[in-house]
Design a protein around this motif. Sequence first.
Motif: not given
Length: 354
Positions: A188-193, A215-219
Amino acid sequence: MSETALGSERSAGRESDVSTENTMRSRAGENRLKLWLLLGANRLIVTGVLAALVFVAFLLAGVFLLPPFTQTVASGDVLDTLFTTMISALITGVTLVVTISQLVISQENGPLGDQRERMSNALDFRTYTGELIGTTTPADPSAFLASIVEASAKRAEKLRGLVDGLDSGSDAEEDLKREVDEFVDSLVENADVVGDRLDGATFGSFDVLHAALDYNYSWKMFQTERLRDVYADDIDENVRRALDDLHSSLAMFGPAREHVKTLYFQWALIDLSQLIVYAAVPALVVAAVMATFVDTATFTGATFGVTDLLWVTAAAFTVTVVPFLLFIAYVLRVATIAKRTLAIGPLILRDSQR
């Protein structure tokens, strides 16, 4: 299987940290200045910095290397040879760039059937995205990516709520709640940024793709798979479905980002071709003037203790290499992006992320 053996199996499948660094700079383990130069900086600024370095290097060489520059020019056809060679290099380079542009444009050409298939694939993906976000798929690239990121954050929060509702009280369940809570906080923090950076970003600049790369979607995809498999015996059907839904939203971000990346590459290469053509015309004129009209008798004075001929030659040489420096500036960014996005999906290529 005994409880001890089952616990050992679960422990072997768990990660000590379900979150990871999200920004590309943190994942790459490289300093901010280097990544700014390779990616973030305006390409014209990078070209200007490189041009300044070339000018200073040429000037210093002319001042400190022996024999003196004026003597070297007077003893032979140095200027004529140097700038005649640059004229040939410029003509060859511009021709090559035009060829590259034609290759990029040719990808957009094709028979009617191919164009219909491209349209069908694009509309299918927009339909899937609309189902994911629950509304009309945005047409703007930044809003398009932001909508997928927002959907993944919402599904992550839904997952946390369902996991918090589990009440068996087992140690495995407590571990699951702890890991899911940490995982969702990170997502959520990553998505907000990333969502904030995408808001208002204009395609054509690097801002849209730069935000998407953070956005580090792979991890996150890997973690949803791991949680689903490791805790398969501790979750109910609702939690399993929530994990699958979150995985699907993250999986949608991968091809969406790759599509935007491909469009950006084409846009950047076309911009590069135009800039090189614009820069090549004055560069050719300067090279021709230097090769034809300039010698030791043209500039006989000195400024700041340096002969005017050296000042002029250093400036003229810098102007003639500007098209090549533009090429370097753009290729540095494109190559860096390509290297950092080689894998699509939950494949971790960099040691700093493992």
